[in-house]
Design an enzyme around this catalytic site. Structure first.
Site, PDB file in Angstrom:
ATOM      1  N   GLU A 276       1.215  -1.586  -3.635  1.00  0.00           N
ATOM      2  CA  GLU A 276       0.094  -1.439  -4.574  1.00  0.00           C
ATOM      3  C   GLU A 276       0.635  -0.890  -5.881  1.00  0.00           C
ATOM      4  O   GLU A 276       1.606  -0.120  -5.888  1.00  0.00           O
ATOM      5  CB  GLU A 276      -0.950  -0.469  -3.996  1.00  0.00           C
ATOM      6  CG  GLU A 276      -2.098  -0.215  -4.976  1.00  0.00           C
ATOM      7  CD  GLU A 276      -3.298   0.486  -4.357  1.00  0.00           C
ATOM      8  OE1 GLU A 276      -3.146   1.127  -3.313  1.00  0.00           O
ATOM      9  OE2 GLU A 276      -4.387   0.393  -4.954  1.00  0.00           O
TER      10      GLU A 276
ATOM     11  N   ASN B  98     -10.764  -4.559   0.961  1.00  0.00           N
ATOM     12  CA  ASN B  98      -9.769  -3.529   1.291  1.00  0.00           C
ATOM     13  C   ASN B  98     -10.429  -2.490   2.178  1.00  0.00           C
ATOM     14  O   ASN B  98     -10.662  -2.742   3.351  1.00  0.00           O
ATOM     15  CB  ASN B  98      -9.187  -2.908   0.020  1.00  0.00           C
ATOM     16  CG  ASN B  98      -8.234  -1.751   0.330  1.00  0.00           C
ATOM     17  OD1 ASN B  98      -7.400  -1.871   1.228  1.00  0.00           O
ATOM     18  ND2 ASN B  98      -8.368  -0.639  -0.356  1.00  0.00           N
ATOM     19  N   GLU B  99     -10.809  -1.338   1.623  1.00  0.00           N
ATOM     20  CA  GLU B  99     -11.464  -0.324   2.469  1.00  0.00           C
ATOM     21  C   GLU B  99     -12.970  -0.423   2.267  1.00  0.00           C
ATOM     22  O   GLU B  99     -13.608   0.528   1.817  1.00  0.00           O
ATOM     23  CB  GLU B  99     -10.958   1.065   2.107  1.00  0.00           C
ATOM     24  CG  GLU B  99      -9.588   1.357   2.673  1.00  0.00           C
ATOM     25  CD  GLU B  99      -9.096   2.764   2.377  1.00  0.00           C
ATOM     26  OE1 GLU B  99      -9.637   3.424   1.460  1.00  0.00           O
ATOM     27  OE2 GLU B  99      -8.153   3.200   3.059  1.00  0.00           O
TER      28      GLU B  99
ATOM     29  N   CYS C  21      -6.776   0.082  -3.148  1.00  0.00           N
ATOM     30  CA  CYS C  21      -8.006   0.239  -3.939  1.00  0.00           C
ATOM     31  C   CYS C  21      -8.037  -0.606  -5.203  1.00  0.00           C
ATOM     32  O   CYS C  21      -9.125  -0.888  -5.711  1.00  0.00           O
ATOM     33  CB  CYS C  21      -8.200   1.705  -4.291  1.00  0.00           C
ATOM     34  SG  CYS C  21      -8.629   2.699  -2.861  1.00  0.00           S
TER      35      CYS C  21
HETATM   36  O1  AHR Z   1      -2.508   3.952  -0.376  1.00  0.00           O
HETATM   37  C1  AHR Z   1      -3.318   4.583  -1.303  1.00  0.00           C
HETATM   38  C2  AHR Z   1      -4.774   4.217  -1.138  1.00  0.00           C
HETATM   39  O2  AHR Z   1      -5.251   4.680   0.084  1.00  0.00           O
HETATM   40  C3  AHR Z   1      -5.088   2.760  -1.100  1.00  0.00           C
HETATM   41  O3  AHR Z   1      -5.208   2.221  -2.351  1.00  0.00           O
HETATM   42  C4  AHR Z   1      -6.405   2.720  -0.402  1.00  0.00           C
HETATM   43  O4  AHR Z   1      -6.609   1.519   0.295  1.00  0.00           O
HETATM   44  C5  AHR Z   1      -6.372   3.938   0.484  1.00  0.00           C
HETATM   45  O5  AHR Z   1      -7.491   4.712   0.340  1.00  0.00           O
END
Ligand code: AHR
Length: 660
Positions: free
Chosen positions: A47, A376-377, A245
């Site tokens: 990321e 993602n989340e 994120c």
């Molecule tokens: O890895 C850091 C963050 O942790 C990522 O962006 C997210 O998916 C999670 O909350």
């Protein structure tokens, strides 16, 4: 006489006690593998966080090269001998170019080198290496007599350590690109780039860029080689990108849109990186995504390092911790189309719309993309509702394409339970579980997957890391304690490879002066990088994966913390090796005998790889290998098929035994 009786009694008592206390041997059943281990098992999560991409693997040294940051001159300093109003102006052509509207206009009157300049500070400085070639390039436009641009590399004291001159060859009032290369004469971690303007007239500049020669695979405008090499050295089964994120974005406008990250780099529209504003305690006002590194480059990277690509796409929902914005269901179609088009971009014939774009970017052969994540989340019924639309459309066109679905932010609780139930009812291919937890959680959960349904959805442990201070706290540290708890937990992932088919530590990279999230797998500054103890644990698993799970038990139970021991075993069909992994989280050394059942002939000479340290030990730039594996030979009793291991306090072992 008395003394002899006493000595004999003591000897008998000690022997009996030792026999009574000797732990039952650990048994490995070599004859009957339990399940396969997928080649994708151990992968990486990438990321653009902690200056992972811009200021990280993307080797561009100029920050804010196209003046698109919210403050257009952020990262730049105007150097003037005498002040003349209007000499340096930011202009905006949004009506003609929405993706890259701003540029800088520099007007000079009989200027000499040293009169008017622009200095770029880089990303916390620029890493410059003695003797290396640097490629300086600009997009420029001018009409009158050419204004020369003198480019200088500066060290931290402002001394010139490399220079070149660019004399624009075109004066037709159109935009052109021109480049000049020169070598650095010194090494500097905090370098800068200064441009002096010489001549009479006006020059418009955009995409002011500086790349080192030594990029990964020597690709111009490519990636930072030392960082990518660290990834290649992991031999990852897959690479998940672009997050995290940033896929969701602060709001939908800020979401990651892959189509805006391909094609000519000057047409890739910059957006704010959501980590710019995420943590008040780690503000990063100069953190933006230029997308010089976009989906084409990620797919190419996966191919380069022999990993399966795993892109994650926005599901029509922005980060639920931030704006929680959702796209209305009747406007979801473009999001779904993006997913379908991505598959075509990666795999389509060169005569398809998107396959053609890929070919034009230099990769006519398909990338053979096999899977993608939707969301993602994300969590809640809003997620399930949107996911169903994506799933239906993607599976209708690509029935064998695998989809990864989110189980939210936590590995338990109401949100997780709801999603887990819904996703299993949907027959999800993969459920993405995330756990950023304390070391104790990892130790307690080494048996988490022992009871998971073998026939249902598979698990992708998509983001995990042991947090010494529990939670995304700035004071977390990449200690051996954290890494050892991950090693212990990972025995449970390996043992359950029938269910857990992919796993990745997160996040991957962090710049020592530009991070938002801690801990991370690999730390870098502008010149160097080092792997944390967790990096070496990941590497040991990945390089010693095996192809099949073997049963490894003590008293018929898997080792999930008895006497603080954790273990798993695998068989590697290609090399005919039994691979044992054992973590000892005990402060005391322990001896264990391991019985290899069901094997005919063994090579008595085996390999033993060990990581052992004080739980608080860490790696640093100065002591990059402080906590790292070392290897020695051990002897296996080929007759009894037994191997005895002395497990040091706080240690992790990998043993490779050849069968003949
Ligand atoms: O890895 C850091 C963050 O942790 C990522 O962006 C997210 O998916 C999670 O909350």
């Amino acid at each position: 006489m008395n003394r002899i009786i006493k000595t004999v009694s003591l000897f008998v008592a000690t022997t009996l006690l030792a026999q009574a206390q000797a732990p039952t041997p650990i048994k490995v059943n070599v004859a009957q593998p339990v399940s396969e281990i997928q080649p994708t098992m151990w992968g990486i999560f990438f990321e653009d966080i902690n200056l992972g991409a811009d200021g990280g693997i993307y080797a561009e040294l100029v920050k804010n090269r196209s003046f698109e940051f919210q403050k257009p001159l952020m990262g730049w300093k105007i150097e003037r001998k005498t002040f003349h109003e209007g000499e340096v102006l930011i202009q905006n052509r949004a009506d003609k170019n929405t993706a890259n509207p701003r540029f800088v206009s520099v007007k000079v009157e009989n200027a000499q080198k040293g009169d008017l300049g622009l200095t770029n500070e880089g990303f916390r400085g620029m890493g410059i290496k003695n003797g290396l070639r640097y490629d300086f390039s600009v997009m420029y436009r001018q009409s009158g007599s050419p204004v020369k641009v003198h480019a200088e590399l500066l060290d931290a004291k402002g001394q010139v350590i490399g220079e070149g001159t660019l004399t624009p060859s075109q004066t037709d009032g159109q935009w052109h690109r021109q480049a000049v290369s020169f070598n650095a004469k010194a090494t500097e971690a905090k370098g800068k780039l200064r441009l002096w303007f010489e001549g009479n007239g006006q020059i418009d500049l955009d995409m002011i860029s500086l790349f080192p020669e030594d990029t990964w695979k020597g690709r111009p405008g490519g990636m930072r080689a030392d960082m990518i090499q660290k990834l290649a050295d992991l031999k990852p089964g897959f690479i998940r990108f672009p997050g995290g994120c940033i896929v969701e974005g602060f709001d939908l406008n800020n979401r990651y849109q892959w189509k805006k990250t391909i094609g000519p780099i000057e047409e890739r529209q910059l957006i704010m990186n959501r980590w710019n504003i995420e943590f008040a305690h780690r503000p990063a006002p100069d953190y933006f995504q230029t997308f010089g590194l976009g989906f084409f480059e990620y797919l190419q990277l996966a191919e380069d390092i022999g990993s399966e690509a795993l892109p994650i796409l926005n599901c029509g929902m922005a980060c639920q911790f931030n704006s929680a914005e959702v796209v209305p269901m009747d406007q979801l179609e473009p999001y779904v189309q993006d997913a379908l088009d991505l598959i075509e971009f990666a795999n389509g014939d060169i005569n398809t719309t998107w396959g053609k774009v890929r070919a034009q970017m230099g990769h006519p052969a398909p990338f053979n993309l096999k899977m993608m994540g939707v969301g993602n989340e994300n969590w809640g019924p809003q997620y399930i509702e949107r996911l169903k639309v994506f799933t239906k459309a993607i599976k209708a066109k690509y029935p064998n394409f695998k989809l990864i679905n989110s189980s939210g932010t936590d590995p338990n609780g109401d949100r997780f339970d709801y999603l887990n139930k819904e996703l299993r009812a949907m027959n999800a291919d993969f459920i993405d579980e995330h756990y950023y937890r304390a070391p104790e959680w990892f130790l307690k959960n080494a048996g988490r997957y022992d009871s998971y349904d073998r026939n249902g959805s598979k698990v992708f442990a998509g983001e995990y890391a042991s947090h010494t201070n529990n939670g995304a706290s700035a004071s977390n540290r990449n200690t051996w304690r954290a890494a050892l708890s991950e090693a212990a937990f990972m025995t449970g992932l390996e043992r359950n490879a029938a269910v857990v088919q992919m796993a990745s530590y997160a996040p991957l990279f962090a710049h020592v002066e530009g991070w938002q999230w801690n801990p991370d797998l690999i730390w870098v500054d502008n010149l160097q990088s080092f792997g944390t103890p967790s990096y070496y644990v990941q590497q040991l698993y990945s390089l010693n994966k095996g192809t099949h799970v073997l049963s490894m038990t003590q008293n018929n139970q898997p080792l999930i913390g008895q006497d603080s021991l954790y273990a798993s075993a695998s068989w590697d069909k290609a090399s005919n090796e039994i691979i044992l992994k054992i973590a000892n989280n005990n402060s005391q050394a322990q001896v264990r005998e391991i019985q290899l059942d069901g094997v005919k002939k063994l090579d008595p000479n085996a390999r033993l790889i060990v990581m052992q340290s004080d739980p608080n030990s860490v790696n640093t730039f100065e002591e990059a290998l402080n906590v790292s594996p070392s290897e020695k030979k051990i002897v296996v009793n080929a007759k009894t098929k037994k191997v005895s291991l002395e497990l040091a306090p706080y240690s992790f072992y990998v043993v490779r035994i050849k069968t003949l």
